[in-house]
Enzyme design. Structure first.
Site, mmCIF file in Angstrom:
data_model
loop_
_atom_site.group_PDB
_atom_site.id
_atom_site.type_symbol
_atom_site.label_atom_id
_atom_site.label_comp_id
_atom_site.label_asym_id
_atom_site.label_seq_id
_atom_site.Cartn_x
_atom_site.Cartn_y
_atom_site.Cartn_z
ATOM 1 N N ASP A 71 0.923 -1.288 0.303
ATOM 2 C CA ASP A 71 0.266 -0.340 0.139
ATOM 3 C C ASP A 71 1.467 1.047 -0.045
ATOM 4 O O ASP A 71 1.799 1.162 1.021
ATOM 5 C CB ASP A 71 -0.463 0.176 1.131
ATOM 6 C CG ASP A 71 -2.061 0.694 1.249
ATOM 7 O OD1 ASP A 71 -2.170 2.243 0.739
ATOM 8 O OD2 ASP A 71 -3.227 0.210 0.834
ATOM 9 N N SER A 96 -7.951 4.096 -0.546
ATOM 10 C CA SER A 96 -7.277 2.346 -0.398
ATOM 11 C C SER A 96 -8.685 2.199 -0.970
ATOM 12 O O SER A 96 -8.124 0.720 -1.135
ATOM 13 C CB SER A 96 -6.854 2.206 1.198
ATOM 14 O OG SER A 96 -5.449 2.758 0.573
ATOM 15 N N THR A 128 -7.468 -1.755 1.872
ATOM 16 C CA THR A 128 -7.652 -2.839 0.912
ATOM 17 C C THR A 128 -8.144 -4.140 1.091
ATOM 18 O O THR A 128 -8.569 -4.823 -0.028
ATOM 19 C CB THR A 128 -6.050 -2.859 0.857
ATOM 20 O OG1 THR A 128 -5.866 -1.371 0.702
ATOM 21 C CG2 THR A 128 -5.582 -3.640 0.303
ATOM 22 N N ASP A 181 2.035 2.830 3.067
ATOM 23 C CA ASP A 181 1.400 3.402 3.072
ATOM 24 C C ASP A 181 1.282 4.821 4.707
ATOM 25 O O ASP A 181 1.245 6.587 4.519
ATOM 26 C CB ASP A 181 0.131 3.183 2.597
ATOM 27 C CG ASP A 181 -1.353 4.273 2.641
ATOM 28 O OD1 ASP A 181 -0.755 5.152 1.866
ATOM 29 O OD2 ASP A 181 -2.744 4.283 3.370
ATOM 30 N N ASP A 231 -0.999 0.718 -4.069
ATOM 31 C CA ASP A 231 -2.754 1.162 -4.778
ATOM 32 C C ASP A 231 -2.876 2.504 -4.821
ATOM 33 O O ASP A 231 -3.289 2.698 -5.706
ATOM 34 C CB ASP A 231 -3.615 0.768 -3.780
ATOM 35 C CG ASP A 231 -3.785 1.093 -2.380
ATOM 36 O OD1 ASP A 231 -1.920 1.522 -2.356
ATOM 37 O OD2 ASP A 231 -4.496 1.273 -1.935
ATOM 38 N N HIS A 232 -1.466 2.877 -4.713
ATOM 39 C CA HIS A 232 -1.836 4.817 -5.334
ATOM 40 C C HIS A 232 -0.517 4.651 -4.496
ATOM 41 O O HIS A 232 0.868 4.301 -3.763
ATOM 42 C CB HIS A 232 -2.482 4.907 -4.595
ATOM 43 C CG HIS A 232 -2.987 5.014 -3.298
ATOM 44 N ND1 HIS A 232 -1.691 5.302 -2.508
ATOM 45 C CD2 HIS A 232 -3.693 4.419 -2.809
ATOM 46 C CE1 HIS A 232 -2.005 4.512 -0.872
ATOM 47 N NE2 HIS A 232 -2.999 3.842 -1.655
HETATM 48 ZN ZN LIG Z 1 -3.881 2.523 0.068
#
Ligand SMILES: [Zn+2]
Length: 450
Positions: free
Chosen positions: A51, A91, A144, A277, A319-320
């Site tokens: 993440d 997310s 997630t 993240d 995811d980003h």
């Molecule tokens: Zn995320």
């Protein structure tokens, strides 16, 4: 000159011919990584989501580690991550896209923008008889993992997500968030449901420590399942995990694979490195690097299994991006970066801030306890005068590594995808995050419905 070119072409042609002779690959000769079983069928998928991780994290981590990184040779392409209602995804929308193949609005889990339920790749796999698992270092009900086996309008509604994970009969659930499975009368967040009791009625074995996880044995074919909740809330950051009885991400990945591989019809497993993240949001470079290292150890478990099994596809993609991390920062006239100095940082910025006394007169002591840096007078002043001491520690430490940050939130850049195993080449090129589960459904031969 001409002659030289001729020789090169001839050698390349010769090698090409040899490589295609029967027995070449099977004889143990080196072949392109991931390509020797490229055309075999896919029985299992291990989907690994770091993440917040992107190419800048990958580069800084390579420099931090000073050795080869397991995923580099499996790099296949990049994908866009925007959500239905924003060029920067959260997310929940990212997880939903990566699980269902559909864009949704930020904050939404497993539903489209009109709140229609979307089938996930985990659910589609179960539909075809496969076993399923979710592993995370956050609460197991966090955005997630939740995106793969629940459907709620608001990602923060983790008490509504928890029962759905059990209703979906996900065979292996490993992570944090015990509070979301317990009633208020036992200090939990559920109104009155005791979901751990309910899980045991559903044939789940329940474990709470690293040791218990190691000893846990379940018979998937007999309908036995495994619920591991190792902390009331999220697990500790990797650098503080040893102070707890919690398993590492690699421990959980190994246990999940060990349980799921006994299923006759294959398995789908999602593994999230959740806290990369969180380190990004905090601009905590050392936490980020050490949680990436923990994630890499988990990917090594997955690839080692896939190398042996030869019918397992491993896909790795964030995811980003989080924090707008850069490789190098400021004027930097020497154009120098040295993330490896972060190896000797043994606490998060948050942890260091909590070790400060009220007048912050022990900054040098705290830095001396948790790093091998000697601070300049101006760095000490920066930390002493900061509104947020944790951020100030993180800034000073990131500066030492020349890791820059441009945000404390997510950014909208493309994300690299890595794949190993049969059909790995299908992830080649410029993709969108919704393509990932669609490709997985195709190679598994399952129907990913709406
Ligand atoms: Zn995320």
């Amino acid at each position: 000159m001409l002659k030289k070119v001729g020789v090169v072409v001839l050698s390349a042609g010769f090698l090409f011919t040899i490589a295609w002779l029967p027995g070449w690959v099977g004889s143990g000769q080196p072949s392109e990584p991931g390509n020797d079983n490229e055309n075999q069928k896919v029985k299992n998928i291990i989907y690994m989501i770091p993440d917040g991780f992107n190419a800048d994290y990958a580069t800084n981590y390579r420099l931090y580690k000073e050795e080869d990184v397991v995923w580099d040779e499996h790099m296949k392409g990049m994908y866009t991550t925007h959500s239905a209602d924003s060029s920067i995804t959260d997310s929940a929308a990212a997880g939903t896209a990566m699980a269902t193949g559909y864009k949704t609005n930020n904050g939404v889990i497993g539903l489209d923008p009109e709140e229609r339920e979307l089938e996930t790749i985990l659910e589609a796999s179960q539909e075809s008889g496969m076993a399923a698992g979710l592993v995370a270092t956050s609460t197991i009900t966090h955005a997630t993992p939740a995106s793969f086996a629940s459907h709620v309008k608001d990602r923060n509604n983790e008490t509504a997500i928890a029962p759905q994970l059990l209703e979906n009969e996900v065979d292996v659930l490993l992570g944090g968030g015990k509070n979301n499975f317990l009633p208020g009368s036992e200090g939990g967040n559920q109104e009155s449901n005791h979901l751990i009791d309910q899980a045991s009625d559903q044939n789940y074995a329940f474990v709470e420590t690293r040791d218990a996880l190691q000893d846990a044995e379940i018979d998937i074919e007999a309908g036995e399942k495994l619920l591991g909740l190792f902390a009331d809330d999220a697990l500790a950051p990797e650098m503080h995990r040893d102070e707890t009885k919690e398993p590492s991400l690699a421990d959980m990945t190994e246990s999940a694979i060990g349980s799921l591989e006994e299923g006759e019809d294959g398995f789908f497993l999602m593994v999230e490195g959740s806290q990369i993240d969180w380190a990004g949001h905090a601009n905590d470079a050392a936490w980020a690097m050490q949680d990436i290292a923990a994630f890499e150890a988990a990917v090594e478990e997955a690839i080692a299994f896939a190398e042996e099994d030869r019918e397992t596809l491993v896909v790795v993609g964030g995811d980003h991006e989080t924090g707008g991390m850069t490789v190098g920062m400021g004027e930097n006239p020497e154009m120098n970066v040295d993330p490896s100095v972060l190896k000797n940082v043994t606490a998060t910025g948050d942890h260091m801030a909590s070790a400060l006394n009220s007048d912050r007169s022990n900054i040098n002591e705290v830095i001396g306890t948790y790093t091998d840096f000697e601070l300049s007078e101006s760095e000490i002043q920066t930390i002493r005068n900061a509104d947020d001491a944790a951020s100030a520690f993180n800034q000073v430490i990131s500066d030492r590594a020349s890791i820059g940050w441009t945000s404390t939130n997510h950014t909208g850049v493309n994300i690299p995808v890595y794949a190993y195993g049969p059909q790995a080449a299908d992830f080649t090129g410029h993709l969108d995050n919704t393509d990932l589960p669609k490709i997985m459904a195709e190679v598994l031969g399952v129907e990913l419905g709406g």
